[in-house]
Design an enzyme around this catalytic site. Structure first.
Site, mmCIF file in Angstrom:
data_model
loop_
_atom_site.group_PDB
_atom_site.id
_atom_site.type_symbol
_atom_site.label_atom_id
_atom_site.label_comp_id
_atom_site.label_asym_id
_atom_site.label_seq_id
_atom_site.Cartn_x
_atom_site.Cartn_y
_atom_site.Cartn_z
ATOM 1 N N ASN A 83 0.801 -1.230 0.000
ATOM 2 C CA ASN A 83 0.000 0.000 0.000
ATOM 3 C C ASN A 83 0.834 1.281 0.000
ATOM 4 O OD1 ASN A 83 0.766 -0.422 2.643
ATOM 5 N ND2 ASN A 83 -1.126 0.396 3.500
ATOM 6 N N GLY A 88 2.802 -5.298 7.713
ATOM 7 C CA GLY A 88 1.771 -6.070 7.022
ATOM 8 C C GLY A 88 0.639 -6.395 7.962
ATOM 9 N N VAL A 108 -0.068 -12.369 9.693
ATOM 10 C CA VAL A 108 1.284 -12.718 9.235
ATOM 11 C C VAL A 108 2.315 -12.222 10.249
ATOM 12 C CG1 VAL A 108 2.993 -12.402 7.395
ATOM 13 C CG2 VAL A 108 0.598 -12.747 6.801
ATOM 14 N N GLY A 109 2.079 -11.041 10.807
ATOM 15 C CA GLY A 109 3.013 -10.490 11.796
ATOM 16 C C GLY A 109 3.144 -11.395 13.021
ATOM 17 N N GLU A 121 5.013 -3.731 12.285
ATOM 18 C CA GLU A 121 4.011 -2.668 12.125
ATOM 19 C C GLU A 121 2.802 -3.311 11.483
ATOM 20 O OE1 GLU A 121 5.974 0.372 13.888
ATOM 21 O OE2 GLU A 121 3.900 0.310 13.174
ATOM 22 N N CYS A 151 -2.970 1.670 6.740
ATOM 23 C CA CYS A 151 -3.045 1.155 8.112
ATOM 24 C C CYS A 151 -3.632 2.213 9.035
ATOM 25 C CB CYS A 151 -1.669 0.741 8.594
ATOM 26 S SG CYS A 151 -0.448 2.010 8.311
ATOM 27 N N GLU A 204 9.044 3.298 13.605
ATOM 28 C CA GLU A 204 9.785 3.634 12.393
ATOM 29 C C GLU A 204 9.867 5.149 12.333
ATOM 30 O OE1 GLU A 204 7.585 0.731 9.488
ATOM 31 O OE2 GLU A 204 9.716 0.337 9.801
HETATM 32 P P1 NDP Z 1 0.386 -9.148 4.360
HETATM 33 O O1 NDP Z 1 0.634 -9.426 5.791
HETATM 34 O O2 NDP Z 1 -0.433 -10.098 3.599
HETATM 35 O O3 NDP Z 1 1.777 -9.046 3.572
HETATM 36 C C1 NDP Z 1 2.818 -8.206 3.962
HETATM 37 C C2 NDP Z 1 4.129 -8.757 3.436
HETATM 38 O O4 NDP Z 1 4.420 -9.998 4.092
HETATM 39 C C3 NDP Z 1 4.098 -9.089 1.943
HETATM 40 O O5 NDP Z 1 5.366 -8.839 1.391
HETATM 41 C C4 NDP Z 1 3.796 -10.579 1.966
HETATM 42 O O6 NDP Z 1 4.153 -11.236 0.780
HETATM 43 C C5 NDP Z 1 4.634 -11.018 3.141
HETATM 44 N N1 NDP Z 1 4.281 -12.302 3.727
HETATM 45 C C6 NDP Z 1 3.091 -12.958 3.667
HETATM 46 N N2 NDP Z 1 3.192 -14.148 4.333
HETATM 47 C C7 NDP Z 1 4.458 -14.225 4.814
HETATM 48 C C8 NDP Z 1 5.175 -15.203 5.580
HETATM 49 N N3 NDP Z 1 4.608 -16.354 5.977
HETATM 50 N N4 NDP Z 1 6.461 -14.960 5.895
HETATM 51 C C9 NDP Z 1 7.061 -13.816 5.508
HETATM 52 N N5 NDP Z 1 6.446 -12.863 4.765
HETATM 53 C C10 NDP Z 1 5.152 -13.063 4.435
HETATM 54 O O7 NDP Z 1 -0.186 -7.680 4.294
HETATM 55 P P2 NDP Z 1 -0.644 -6.863 3.005
HETATM 56 O O8 NDP Z 1 0.448 -6.784 2.004
HETATM 57 O O9 NDP Z 1 -1.954 -7.373 2.576
HETATM 58 O O10 NDP Z 1 -0.777 -5.386 3.626
HETATM 59 C C11 NDP Z 1 -1.899 -4.996 4.294
HETATM 60 C C12 NDP Z 1 -1.680 -5.004 5.792
HETATM 61 O O11 NDP Z 1 -0.551 -4.202 6.142
HETATM 62 C C13 NDP Z 1 -2.824 -4.376 6.537
HETATM 63 O O12 NDP Z 1 -3.199 -5.186 7.631
HETATM 64 C C14 NDP Z 1 -2.283 -3.045 7.035
HETATM 65 O O13 NDP Z 1 -2.874 -2.553 8.165
HETATM 66 C C15 NDP Z 1 -0.851 -3.372 7.238
HETATM 67 N N6 NDP Z 1 -0.054 -2.155 7.193
HETATM 68 C C16 NDP Z 1 0.451 -1.659 8.371
HETATM 69 C C17 NDP Z 1 1.155 -0.484 8.399
HETATM 70 C C18 NDP Z 1 1.721 0.024 9.681
HETATM 71 O O14 NDP Z 1 2.695 0.760 9.624
HETATM 72 N N7 NDP Z 1 1.183 -0.320 10.832
HETATM 73 C C19 NDP Z 1 1.382 0.298 7.174
HETATM 74 C C20 NDP Z 1 0.819 -0.299 5.996
HETATM 75 C C21 NDP Z 1 0.134 -1.498 6.021
HETATM 76 P P3 NDP Z 1 3.035 -11.323 -0.420
HETATM 77 O O15 NDP Z 1 2.938 -9.954 -0.951
HETATM 78 O O16 NDP Z 1 3.602 -12.290 -1.358
HETATM 79 O O17 NDP Z 1 1.759 -11.800 0.216
#
Ligand code: NDP
Length: 504
Positions: free
Chosen positions: A160, A236, A240-241, A258, A292, A472
């Site tokens: 995003n 993310g 996943v986190g 985050e 987010c 961050e």
């Molecule tokens: P995801 O958790 O699906 O993915 C984030 C990243 O993690 C991607 O690169 C993804 O790869 C990777 N990933 C997925 N599974 C694994 C794993 N098992 N091990 C290691 N890496 C993995 O989130 P989104 O990309 O859908 O982003 C949306 C989310 O991010 C929302 O919940 C949002 O709130 C959060 N977010 C938080 C922010 C903050 O600062 N607090 C800022 C922006 C977003 P792939 O792309 O291949 O799935």
């Protein structure tokens, strides 16, 4: 290339492994596509596996010792040059971003600008990065601290903020003397590649920043588990986190998270209603709600409820949906079909829960919108704090209005989710404003401004389930990427025992 050609060119990316460009060892690839016209391929990239992550990590391990020895100010100069290169290419990068993930062009420019700001800000740490010198309790002895890099760190980012979020992580990571293996989101690989190319051109030595493209469960998982990766910086989803935290916990690895948000704007009776509506529109529908920090809850005191609800509905209905590269478009597509279905799923949940749908609530398929993933601004009224649409992150252009009776009630409702990223209050009363600042449970609080609008010179991050205590940006940005070393220098020429040979 002409503008039109640049706008339709397919980016062919390879992994960046030391000084080499490599495909995945098994030759597999994946595509990134334009969410406004999903027939359009934006780029083709390697679908990396553990073996590819291992190659990138070995390149990072090889490059890190020399990079760590490079003086801090010299590292800062390179980062500053990278920020200047991004600045010179801002328009080109912003257009690519709009094509690859859909946000409207003005917002894409803001995303690149945030990376420029971050680079300029953190470059200065090259001449600062202060440690402490403190008095020793013994004669002829000094005590001081200095920052040290972790070694190799893994950076995993969402789609995003395809330039800003990598910059929040990679700039401070390399400023602190680490080498990086970067696994960007599978939906925005082209933006990630262009960012790393700017670093290379600025003079970041080969191997200091490597990229492995691919999927989270494959390349991402392998990066988290790699024994030579000493820290993971992840942005993310909460699910996943949590998984990454478990893996890192078992391996005793540094891990900074985050995660999601369920942010609220509180509108009190004495608020400037039109200003609050401005804030709600930007907070809820900017980046199609895929932030987010998106304002997915509007907690409105009874006296302001009617005018606020009417104006919000009226103005949200006038927002134009479409391809973010088009002049006059206010809201772009959502990232992919899965996300579109998820957003619509939450509309169905809201209806089942008895909330009143005021606007939107259907997949947009009119005219050329049919070729992309579009969902219109969607507003639910009469929402109760316990409803799922008021508790769970939707990550789309859906917001909810929750009526409350008093300031106490408003603060309680605003604090009633498991997340704690960004909360805001609209009021003209200084006492209400200060109580809200003090009592809202969030890492970021705004007064008379929406829940989005963070600037890089302050720390960014959340409490509760939004993260695990790291921040961050700001001067705190170096913390997740460095260890403190404590140094004692005894020039007395004799053994002096701390706590024992003291003169007190
Ligand atoms: P995801 O958790 O699906 O993915 C984030 C990243 O993690 C991607 O690169 C993804 O790869 C990777 N990933 C997925 N599974 C694994 C794993 N098992 N091990 C290691 N890496 C993995 O989130 P989104 O990309 O859908 O982003 C949306 C989310 O991010 C929302 O919940 C949002 O709130 C959060 N977010 C938080 C922010 C903050 O600062 N607090 C800022 C922006 C977003 P792939 O792309 O291949 O799935």
């Amino acid at each position: 290339m002409t503008d039109a050609a640049t706008q339709s060119a397919v980016v062919t990316g390879l992994n960046v492994v030391g000084s080499e460009r490599r495909p995945a060892q098994d030759g597999a690839t994946f595509e990134s596509r334009n969410p406004a016209r999903h027939a359009e391929v934006v780029g083709v990239f390697p679908r990396s596996q553990a073996v590819d992550v291992d190659a990138a990590t070995r390149a990072a391990v090889g490059a890190q010792p020399e990079w760590r020895r490079t003086p801090w100010p010299a590292r800062g100069e390179i980062i500053l040059r990278a920020a200047q290169i991004l600045e010179a290419r801002k328009e080109e990068l912003a257009r690519l971003m709009t094509r690859e993930m859909g946000k409207v062009l003005t917002e894409a420019r803001g995303d690149v600008q945030e990376a420029i700001d971050m680079g300029k800000f953190i470059a200065v740490e090259g001449r600062r990065a202060y440690g402490e010198t403190v008095p020793s309790e013994l004669r002829d002895k000094w005590a001081m601290t200095m920052r040290q890099p972790l070694g190799v760190v893994g950076v995993i980012t969402p789609w995003n903020f395809p330039t800003a979020i990598p910059s929040w992580k990679i700039f401070p990571a390399i400023m602190a003397g680490n080498a990086v293996v970067f696994k960007p989101a599978e939906d925005t690989p082209a933006c990630a590649l262009r960012f790393v190319e700017a670093l290379e051109e600025a003079g970041v030595p080969a191997g200091v920043v490597n990229i492995v493209f691919g999927f989270g469960e494959e390349a991402g998982e392998a990066l988290v588990r790699h024994p030579d990766v000493r820290g993971i910086s992840f942005t993310g989803s909460a699910d996943v986190g949590r998984h990454i935290a478990q893996v890192c916990g078992a391996l005793l690895k540094r891990c900074s998270l985050e995660l999601g948000g369920k942010n609220a704007i509180v509108v009190l009776d004495d608020a400037d209603v039109e200003l609050a509506v401005d804030g709600a529109l930007w907070g809820a529908f900017g980046t199609s709600g895929q932030r987010c920090t998106a304002a997915s809850r509007l907690v409105v005191q009874r006296g302001a409820l009617l005018p606020f609800t009417e104006r919000l509905r009226e103005r949200a209905a006038a927002l134009r949906l479409g391809d973010g590269l088009r002049e006059g478009v206010d809201v772009g597509p959502v990232i992919n079909e899965k996300q579109l279905q998820r957003i619509h799923g939450y509309t169905e949940v809201g209806l089942r829960e008895g909330a009143r749908l005021l606007l939107g609530g259907h997949v947009a398929r009119e005219g050329e919108l049919a070729g992309g993933w579009f969902y219109p601004p969607t507003i639910f009224a009469d929402v109760k704090p316990g409803m799922r649409i008021a508790q769970e992150e939707i990550f789309g252009p859906t917001t909810t209005i929750l009526p409350v009776e008093s300031l106490d009630d408003a603060l309680r409702v605003a604090n009633s989710t498991r997340y704690g990223l960004s909360l805001s209050v609209y009021t003209r009363d200084v006492r209400s404003a200060f109580r809200a600042v003090n009592e809202l449970e969030a890492g970021i609080v705004y007064v008379n401004a929406p829940t989005i609008g963070a600037e890089i010179q302050l720390p960014f991050g959340g409490i509760k389930d939004t993260g695990n205590g790291h921040r961050e940006a700001g001067r705190q940005a170096l913390d997740q990427f460095s260890e403190w070393k404590s140094i004692y220098i005894d020039y007395s020429g004799r053994l002096q025992r701390a706590q024992i040979d003291v003169e007190m």
